[in-house]
Design a protein around this motif. Sequence first.
Motif, PDB file in Angstrom:
ATOM      1  N   PHE A   1       0.834  -1.208   0.000  1.00 18.28           N
ATOM      2  CA  PHE A   1       0.000   0.000   0.000  1.00 18.28           C
ATOM      3  C   PHE A   1       0.869   1.259   0.000  1.00 18.28           C
ATOM      4  O   PHE A   1       0.599   2.210  -0.748  1.00 18.28           O
ATOM      5  N   ALA A   2       1.910   1.247   0.814  1.00 17.89           N
ATOM      6  CA  ALA A   2       2.786   2.423   0.888  1.00 17.89           C
ATOM      7  C   ALA A   2       3.431   2.703  -0.463  1.00 17.89           C
ATOM      8  O   ALA A   2       3.469   3.849  -0.928  1.00 17.89           O
ATOM      9  N   GLU A   3       3.924   1.656  -1.099  1.00 13.71           N
ATOM     10  CA  GLU A   3       4.612   1.841  -2.380  1.00 13.71           C
ATOM     11  C   GLU A   3       3.632   2.272  -3.477  1.00 13.71           C
ATOM     12  O   GLU A   3       3.991   3.056  -4.366  1.00 13.71           O
ATOM     13  N   ALA A   4       2.389   1.790  -3.410  1.00 12.81           N
ATOM     14  CA  ALA A   4       1.401   2.114  -4.439  1.00 12.81           C
ATOM     15  C   ALA A   4       0.932   3.561  -4.363  1.00 12.81           C
ATOM     16  O   ALA A   4       0.512   4.144  -5.364  1.00 12.81           O
ATOM     17  N   THR A   5       1.003   4.176  -3.178  1.00 11.70           N
ATOM     18  CA  THR A   5       0.399   5.506  -2.993  1.00 11.70           C
ATOM     19  C   THR A   5       1.404   6.626  -2.736  1.00 11.70           C
ATOM     20  O   THR A   5       1.041   7.798  -2.870  1.00 11.70           O
ATOM     21  N   THR A   6       2.629   6.306  -2.385  1.00 12.68           N
ATOM     22  CA  THR A   6       3.580   7.349  -1.973  1.00 12.68           C
ATOM     23  C   THR A   6       3.795   8.399  -3.057  1.00 12.68           C
ATOM     24  O   THR A   6       3.771   9.609  -2.782  1.00 12.68           O
ATOM     25  N   ASN A   7       3.997   7.983  -4.293  1.00 12.61           N
ATOM     26  CA  ASN A   7       4.223   8.951  -5.377  1.00 12.61           C
ATOM     27  C   ASN A   7       3.009   9.840  -5.604  1.00 12.61           C
ATOM     28  O   ASN A   7       3.152  11.045  -5.856  1.00 12.61           O
ATOM     29  N   SER A   8       1.831   9.262  -5.517  1.00 15.24           N
ATOM     30  CA  SER A   8       0.608  10.039  -5.720  1.00 15.24           C
ATOM     31  C   SER A   8       0.427  11.077  -4.618  1.00 15.24           C
ATOM     32  O   SER A   8       0.052  12.223  -4.878  1.00 15.24           O
ATOM     33  N   VAL A   9       0.676  10.659  -3.387  1.00 17.75           N
ATOM     34  CA  VAL A   9       0.586  11.611  -2.271  1.00 17.75           C
ATOM     35  C   VAL A   9       1.603  12.734  -2.461  1.00 17.75           C
ATOM     36  O   VAL A   9       1.297  13.915  -2.263  1.00 17.75           O
ATOM     37  N   GLY A  10       2.810  12.360  -2.873  1.00 16.35           N
ATOM     38  CA  GLY A  10       3.842  13.369  -3.105  1.00 16.35           C
ATOM     39  C   GLY A  10       3.443  14.360  -4.185  1.00 16.35           C
ATOM     40  O   GLY A  10       3.707  15.565  -4.071  1.00 16.35           O
ATOM     41  N   MET A  11       2.787  13.861  -5.231  1.00 20.51           N
ATOM     42  CA  MET A  11       2.341  14.737  -6.316  1.00 20.51           C
ATOM     43  C   MET A  11       1.304  15.737  -5.805  1.00 20.51           C
ATOM     44  O   MET A  11       1.328  16.915  -6.154  1.00 20.51           O
ATOM     45  N   LEU A  12       0.391  15.269  -4.949  1.00 18.87           N
ATOM     46  CA  LEU A  12      -0.622  16.155  -4.383  1.00 18.87           C
ATOM     47  C   LEU A  12      -0.014  17.187  -3.445  1.00 18.87           C
ATOM     48  O   LEU A  12      -0.289  18.387  -3.543  1.00 18.87           O
ATOM     49  N   LEU A  13       0.814  16.725  -2.536  1.00 20.93           N
ATOM     50  CA  LEU A  13       1.365  17.622  -1.529  1.00 20.93           C
ATOM     51  C   LEU A  13       2.357  18.617  -2.120  1.00 20.93           C
ATOM     52  O   LEU A  13       2.555  19.705  -1.565  1.00 20.93           O
ATOM     53  N   SER A  14       2.971  18.273  -3.254  1.00 20.98           N
ATOM     54  CA  SER A  14       3.955  19.184  -3.851  1.00 20.98           C
ATOM     55  C   SER A  14       3.320  20.510  -4.247  1.00 20.98           C
ATOM     56  O   SER A  14       3.935  21.568  -4.134  1.00 20.98           O
ATOM     57  N   PHE A  15       2.069  20.459  -4.710  1.00 23.29           N
ATOM     58  CA  PHE A  15       1.387  21.702  -5.072  1.00 23.29           C
ATOM     59  C   PHE A  15       1.147  22.557  -3.828  1.00 23.29           C
ATOM     60  O   PHE A  15       1.362  23.772  -3.843  1.00 23.29           O
ATOM     61  N   GLY A  16       0.684  21.915  -2.750  1.00 23.20           N
ATOM     62  CA  GLY A  16       0.478  22.656  -1.498  1.00 23.20           C
ATOM     63  C   GLY A  16       1.764  23.287  -1.004  1.00 23.20           C
ATOM     64  O   GLY A  16       1.775  24.444  -0.560  1.00 23.20           O
ATOM     65  N   GLU A  17       2.862  22.541  -1.085  1.00 24.13           N
ATOM     66  CA  GLU A  17       4.163  23.071  -0.669  1.00 24.13           C
ATOM     67  C   GLU A  17       4.565  24.258  -1.541  1.00 24.13           C
ATOM     68  O   GLU A  17       5.082  25.261  -1.050  1.00 24.13           O
ATOM     69  N   ALA A  18       4.332  24.142  -2.856  1.00 21.54           N
ATOM     70  CA  ALA A  18       4.697  25.222  -3.777  1.00 21.54           C
ATOM     71  C   ALA A  18       3.926  26.501  -3.455  1.00 21.54           C
ATOM     72  O   ALA A  18       4.492  27.606  -3.456  1.00 21.54           O
ATOM     73  N   VAL A  19       2.635  26.359  -3.144  1.00 23.90           N
ATOM     74  CA  VAL A  19       1.826  27.536  -2.799  1.00 23.90           C
ATOM     75  C   VAL A  19       2.292  28.131  -1.473  1.00 23.90           C
ATOM     76  O   VAL A  19       2.426  29.357  -1.335  1.00 23.90           O
TER      77      VAL A  19
END
Length: 665
Positions: free
Chosen positions: A332-350
Amino acid sequence: MPVKIRSTKPRLLWDTQHRAEQRILGYAAAMETLSERAALIRESMQKAQSVTDSMVSILGSFDRRLSALETAMRPTQLKTHSMRRAHENIDKTLKVAERILAQFDLSRQAEAKILRGPHEDLESYLDAVDQLRSIIKFFGGNKNLQSSVGVVNHANNLLGKSILKLEEEYRQLLNSYSKPVEPDLLFDCLPNTLRPSTGSPAQGDGSGLKSSEHHKKSLEPVVYHPPTLIPPRILPLLHDLAFQLVEGGHHQQLFNIHSEARSFVMEQSLRKLGVERLTKDDVQKMQWEVLEAKIGNWIHFMRIAVKLLFHAEKKICDQIYEGHDSLRDQCFAEATTNSVGMLLSFGEAVAKSKRSPEKLFVLLDMYEIMRELKPEIDIIFGSKYCGEVREAAAVLSKRLAQTAQETFVDFEEAVEKDATKTTVLDGTVHPLTSYVINYVKFLFDYQSTLKLLFQEFGDDDVEEKLASLTTRIMQALQSNLDGKSKQYKDPALTQLFLMNNMHYIVRSVRRSEAKDMLGDDWVQIQRRVVQQHANQYKRISWSKILQCLSIQGAGSGSFGADGGNSNSAVSRSMVKDRFKTFNLLFEELHQRQSQWTVPDSELRESLRLAVAEVLLPAYRSFIKRFGPMIQNGKNPQKYIRYNPEDLERMLAEFFEGKTWNDPRR
């Protein structure tokens, strides 16, 4: 004659002696009877002894005969026992032989199924793999059999090939049912209040929620229905395949297959929604309207990802890898980590991009959604393998709170130092005023969020903190407006500008939650300030024209009040000059101030009435006293251009914001 008594003593002695003799005779008879019985008993005992001796003799003879018989039978007994044991051994051997033959038979059946492959009948193939393991276990425990080693080696060989086929079957089956989720399917799983009205969240209201919507959405009960990512009938097959692969020691291969297939599904599903991996520089280059829309979408995406997509993926892992917790959590961790990172990267950028006042509300919206999703993130990503995801979410939430708080402070400074040269020529409400007031009203829609934000940084009295910040913003606005009012050359317009803006501030505060925070005393003080500016406007604009309606030295008093003196002291030429001056000044005021604006209708009417209450009585009095002097001469209309009704009509055109070419003028 005396009676002669016979003596009785000899008779008594005789009776006693007779009774004693009788007793002796009785005792003698009894003794004789006992002697006879004793003789009989002795005779019986002698006979019994004789019988006993005879029986002992007979039994002794039997014992000797039995001993001899037992001695004679012992060889036969030994042969019988040996035959029984031999028979039992034969039965056991036959049973073992049957079991061995059955295992050989099962081995041939399993081999046939394995060679056919798993495609035709997967369940039968899995049963054959179980049979192989059972055969290996059986022959491994019977190593004394000559064929055991060969059978075990052959079965292990076959098992290894079958596991490789199962691995490929698992890969194909998982890939076949691992397709990106269409956005419409995800939208259908949302509560009705959160579904986009026209196909995409990008077409919704973005992040700029109105206050009523903001509270409405937070109060309505919402139910999410996670989508079915893999058909329920397929999950048991995947579970059985995964079990066999784990039993075969293929943990790593299983992990790799799952990670590759499911991480692709997660990422592509988010991309179909519109999720992008953006950097701080990407965000910095965007126009505000574009960024605002993307932030609104991101908030929708976060809800969809956590409450629907990741939740459903967690259920899949729970079912496929039931009983293998470590493998389940790793997959589960490996399947979702990249997707979570993609989502959170936008929040971090803002959060890391350049701060600006308009970003405060979207930052608060982003902070809100992170707070809302935190419990579910902690549950869904609760394993030790998802520690980085939980940490990244917590860091983003903290950074958004920090940036929002700094933006709040920046806003106060920006209001105070706003140096825009925008001048409202008609004296109406300045754009800065409406912007700041709307800003403050929106802030109070986020009261609960702001209080959480203040608490996060150690502020105990959050109510006092919010009240203090609001008061300082209002003070900064008033200070800036005072500076902007000095740009007007006409001091009357300066006062009108300040009156309009202060009235707008007071009216807006009274109609919002800010009133409770600022207090009634603050409102009353500002209302008096509005009245002071209105009075100043009247004094500056109308004092000069009112002086024209008084004749100095005529005893008429200020503003043309009748002092009772004769008109003979006033010359006709003086009166003509006063009428000419009045006409000139009034027409100039009318021309100029009809272009000024008082946007609030009540305030506008009240200001006109205040002017009329001073001007019209003075004008009527002046015409009444000095009008006849002009009306009896030549061209009276040249000097008395207006009657009081004309003035009243023209006063009604003041503060309407007319232009020179306005046909209504």
